[in-house]
Motif scaffolding. Structure first.
Motif, PDB file in Angstrom:
ATOM      1  N   UNK A 147       9.265   7.905  -4.738  1.00 54.76           N
ATOM      2  CA  UNK A 147       8.318   7.107  -5.503  1.00 54.76           C
ATOM      3  C   UNK A 147       7.096   6.782  -4.645  1.00 54.76           C
ATOM      4  N   UNK A 148       5.922   6.970  -5.234  1.00 54.08           N
ATOM      5  CA  UNK A 148       4.673   6.637  -4.540  1.00 54.08           C
ATOM      6  C   UNK A 148       3.929   5.602  -5.374  1.00 54.08           C
ATOM      7  N   UNK A 149       3.436   4.552  -4.716  1.00 52.96           N
ATOM      8  CA  UNK A 149       2.702   3.499  -5.420  1.00 52.96           C
ATOM      9  C   UNK A 149       1.364   3.264  -4.737  1.00 52.96           C
ATOM     10  N   UNK A 150       0.322   3.165  -5.548  1.00 51.53           N
ATOM     11  CA  UNK A 150      -0.990   2.705  -5.070  1.00 51.53           C
ATOM     12  C   UNK A 150      -1.341   1.471  -5.881  1.00 51.53           C
ATOM     13  N   UNK A 151      -1.664   0.416  -5.174  1.00 49.64           N
ATOM     14  CA  UNK A 151      -1.850  -0.877  -5.837  1.00 49.64           C
ATOM     15  C   UNK A 151      -3.141  -1.514  -5.332  1.00 49.64           C
ATOM     16  N   UNK A 157       2.558   2.530  -0.966  1.00 48.37           N
ATOM     17  CA  UNK A 157       3.925   2.657  -0.454  1.00 48.37           C
ATOM     18  C   UNK A 157       4.541   3.982  -0.863  1.00 48.37           C
ATOM     19  N   UNK A 158       5.494   4.408  -0.071  1.00 46.05           N
ATOM     20  CA  UNK A 158       6.284   5.600  -0.348  1.00 46.05           C
ATOM     21  C   UNK A 158       7.741   5.226  -0.194  1.00 46.05           C
ATOM     22  N   UNK A 159       8.550   5.640  -1.151  1.00 44.48           N
ATOM     23  CA  UNK A 159       9.989   5.420  -0.998  1.00 44.48           C
ATOM     24  C   UNK A 159      10.703   6.716  -1.338  1.00 44.48           C
ATOM     25  N   UNK A 178      11.589   3.382   3.104  1.00 44.70           N
ATOM     26  CA  UNK A 178      10.455   2.719   2.453  1.00 44.70           C
ATOM     27  C   UNK A 178       9.347   2.545   3.481  1.00 44.70           C
ATOM     28  N   UNK A 179       8.133   2.979   3.119  1.00 42.55           N
ATOM     29  CA  UNK A 179       6.991   2.862   4.035  1.00 42.55           C
ATOM     30  C   UNK A 179       5.859   2.151   3.302  1.00 42.55           C
TER      31      UNK A 179
END
Ligand SMILES: [Cu+2]
Length: 751
Positions: A320-324, A346-348, A374-375
């Motif tokens: 999972x990749x998130x940009x917030x 973040x990257x998980x 998790x990063x």
């Protein structure tokens, strides 16, 4: 609304479904363990798998038997297809579907981002799984929690496991597990050729001019299924009760899309690969200093389930990749001038593998292993204009290359002893590694904190050991007693450990409590460890087989669950000082371990008043929740404890009609966290009405929520920062008001 529905239309249930559901229910009532996935879950899945793609016919055979924790359920709360179909018109927020389940409360955040609280423990203390995948909120205000990534219309079922949970249902939490699953892939029957199913639905809510549009489409053969699920929701600022004034910073818009491919593998195996995107271009946060101005989540996960001669295997792999992004939406002044940008990325990725191995007719062994990487990067670009001196000229790095990796391993043994006795025992290890790179602030005024942080050793390893032991005794066929003990641990999150700046501006940005307070991280935080004992006492009416050899649900059920937790090193705070801002005193604190305790009682029950071929089924249900939480050293209240609350529901079902009246009562909140200046809130009563009618493939929902347009403050809603800010701090900073009367309508068409 209410969490149980008697369903009289048995003629409309395909016979095979009815049989499956009853087998499952009988197994449960015969004193099978509440944690027994091989029976309860397997057959529930099987019943669901043969159901239509949407829960259009107003029938939920499972729900009669697993009524939100009131029967002898495998979980403390269960929402099946029907319960979700009944609730999703009312909210675009998946966490809000859980509202009204015993022991469950919601901590207020954005319109699609409520944080679930179980028996007083919420947010990161609850493990939230979507299709077995743990999702971490990647934001210093936890604006994007796990359930914000899945729309209510895309949920197949939700299980809530509170307090003493089996080690096989997750580690790294002390409050419990919320497991959300999407509907199982619907393969076509043999010889049926290509089966195409779909549905489209829409909902409208007057309180915020809210609109939801969603749809599903699937094409299946007997070996393959390809399916799509999509949802779009928006809402303006909602109107509060009483005067109808709109509450600033409560607007939102979001959409999500998922594509999945499923294939049968061998005789009994299913492999499913899902890809999803979620885009939230804006979401106001009334109780936060910032708003979400963009959130993009991308995920891929693969699941494999199969039966073998030795048992069952269930494996998941995910990414999972998130940009917030955060800034100020128009209610808080907008960001045409650049505002105050804050970014998170973040990257998980990880896997879970679990095996269920029946050792004998009485014994099942469950073993599992999982890894979660998790990063996280969190950085705030320099601010232009008038504030450039303070928040420039450099980028502020809150978390730079933060990592939190977890390796979990467990073994669990379940045994049926005979004579009504059964037991479960499990042992689990979660090793958690956290670390982060060096940091720097906007300018020289941050240099001292940054230098101290950069000079110290920032890597931490926590070796957490969890254990669970549960014993169940079935007293005849009308009562069961459960007694359980659990030791459960949670390691600190990256902000709790590594938010390094003691400066007022920076520390005011670190809070997911909706309180405006100022938080500083603490690298020396230890994991919190909860020792919980609970007992669950269930009574239900005797049941008798009907003419077809099936058993209707018991005429009444009552369940009482007292619990007590002693939490060593509860991640609390210690006060650094007070910051007075525009006449309001906020607490400035550093995260700190303090021993604490929580205790309380959940009571729930239901009864069928009548069951008649002409008059339909009339049922009543109710629940009551009472919880307390205190620090041990000074008896100060723990944060966000729901005051005494209860609800009573009356439901009527006849043919395609299903109607409900629901009354929710909440006591005044007087026990508060003084360290964090938590506000008290007055008590209130809300009345909600709901009805739905189904004709074949069409379903219409109507509801009036908060019928009396009651003005009230949300006990866990935090502060009304949005209105205070919009009013230029000329009004007192109060608690966040709840929504006023809303007329809701929904339409679903399936094919
Ligand atoms: Cu955020």
């Amino acid at each position: 609304m209410s969490s149980f529905t008697p369903r009289p239309q048995e003629g409309r249930i395909p016979p095979f479904r009815r049989r499956l559901a009853r087998t499952s229910a009988l197994a449960l009532m015969a004193g099978t363990l509440p944690w027994l996935p091989t029976v309860a879950y397997g057959q529930q899945d099987a019943a669901d798998a043969k159901a239509p793609v949407v829960a259009l016919p107003a029938i939920d055979v499972d729900k009669d038997f697993v009524p939100g924790g009131m029967s002898v359920p495998p979980v403390d709360g269960h929402l099946g297809r029907q319960a979700i179909a009944d609730r999703r018109t009312g909210t675009p927020d998946t966490a809000a579907l859980l509202s009204g389940l015993p022991g469950m409360a919601l901590q207020g955040a954005g319109g699609i981002s409520s944080l679930p609280v179980i028996r007083g423990l919420g947010d990161d203390r609850v493990l939230t799984l979507v299709n077995n995948v743990p999702i971490t909120a990647s934001c210093p205000n936890h604006m994007n929690p796990a359930l914000s990534y899945i729309a209510p219309g895309d949920v197949g079922a939700i299980d809530v496991l509170a307090g003493v949970t089996p080690v096989s249902r997750g580690g790294d939490n002390i409050g419990g597990t919320i497991a959300v699953t999407t509907p199982d892939p619907q393969f076509a029957g043999e010889g049926q050729g290509l089966a195409v199913h779909g549905d489209a639905s829409t909902a409208f809510r007057s309180v915020n001019n809210g609109t939801t549009v969603g749809g599903h489409l699937s094409a299946a053969t007997d070996r393959y299924v390809v399916s799509y699920a999509g949802s779009w929701s928006r809402g303006d600022d909602y109107d509060r009760g009483g005067d109808g004034k709109s509450v600033n910073s409560t607007l939102f818009e979001t959409q999500s899309h998922a594509l999945s491919l499923a294939a049968r593998v061998g005789e009994d195996g299913v492999l499913e690969v899902r890809g999803g995107v979620q885009v939230t271009p804006y979401e106001g946060f009334a109780n936060q200093r910032m708003d979400m101005t963009d959130n993009r989540g991308t995920s891929v996960d693969a699941h494999y389930k199969a039966g073998f001669a030795w048992g069952r295997l269930d494996a998941t792999a995910y990414w999972q990749h998130v940009r917030h992004a955060m800034n100020f939406l128009a209610d808080k002044g907008g960001y045409d001038d650049g505002g105050m940008p804050m970014n998170t990325r973040s990257n998980a990725d990880g896997y879970t593998v679990k095996a269920d191995i029946p050792l004998s007719a009485a014994d099942t062994l469950r073993v599992g292993n999982e890894f979660h990487h998790y990063a996280l990067d969190d950085w705030w670009p320099p601010v232009g204009g008038m504030m450039a001196m303070m928040m420039g000229p450099n980028t502020f790095h809150t978390i730079n290359g933060g990592t939190r990796d977890r390796l979990g391993t467990y073994v669990e043994w379940e045994r049926t002893w005979g004579g009504g006795w059964s037991s479960l025992a499990g042992l689990r290890n979660d090793t958690v590694w956290t670390g982060t790179g060096t940091v720097s602030g906007y300018n020289a005024s941050y240099a001292k904190d940054a230098a101290a942080f950069n000079a110290r050793d920032r890597s931490r390893t926590d070796a957490n050991v969890d254990a669970t032991a549960e014993l169940r005794y079935a007293v005849g066929d009308q009562a069961t007693v459960d007694l359980g003990y659990a030791r459960k641990s949670r390691s600190p999150n990256l902000y709790e450990r590594y938010a390094w700046s003691t400066g007022n501006m920076a520390s005011s940005m670190i809070t997911w409590n909706g309180d405006g307070n100022f938080y500083v991280g603490n690298p020396d935080l230890k994991p919190e460890v909860a020792n919980t004992v609970s007992t669950s006492l269930s009574w239900h009416a005797a049941t008798a087989a009907d003419g077809e050899g099936a058993t209707p649900p018991p005429a009444w059920e009552v369940r009482l669950t007292p619990y007590y937790s002693y939490i060593e090193d509860y991640i609390s705070q210690r006060r650094l000082g007070t910051v007075v801002s525009n006449g309001v005193s906020f607490a400035k604190v550093m995260f700190a371990n303090r021993d604490a305790r929580t205790y309380g009682v959940d009571l729930s029950g239901r009864a069928t008043v009548w069951r008649d071929a002409d008059l339909g089924v009339l049922g009543v249900s109710g629940s009551l929740g009472w919880v307390r939480g205190q620090t041990v050293s000074d008896d100060d209240g723990l944060y966000h404890m729901m005051p005494l609350n209860g609800r009573i529901g009356v439901e009527h079902t006849l043919g395609g009609w299903h109607g409900a009246v629901d009354v929710q009562m909440v006591d005044a909140k007087t026990k508060v966290d003084h360290l964090l200046n938590e506000p008290t809130t007055p008590g209130y009563t809300l009345v909600n009405l709901r009805g739905s009618y189904s004709w074949g493939n069409i379903r219409v929902d109507v509801a009036i929520e908060n019928l009396m347009d009651k003005a009230y403050a949300l006990p866990l809603g935090g502060i009304d920062y949005g209105d205070w800010q919009a009013g230029n701090h000329t009004t007192p900073l109060g608690s966040l008001p709840g929504p006023g009367r809303s007329f809701n309508a929904g339409l679903t068409v399936a094919f």
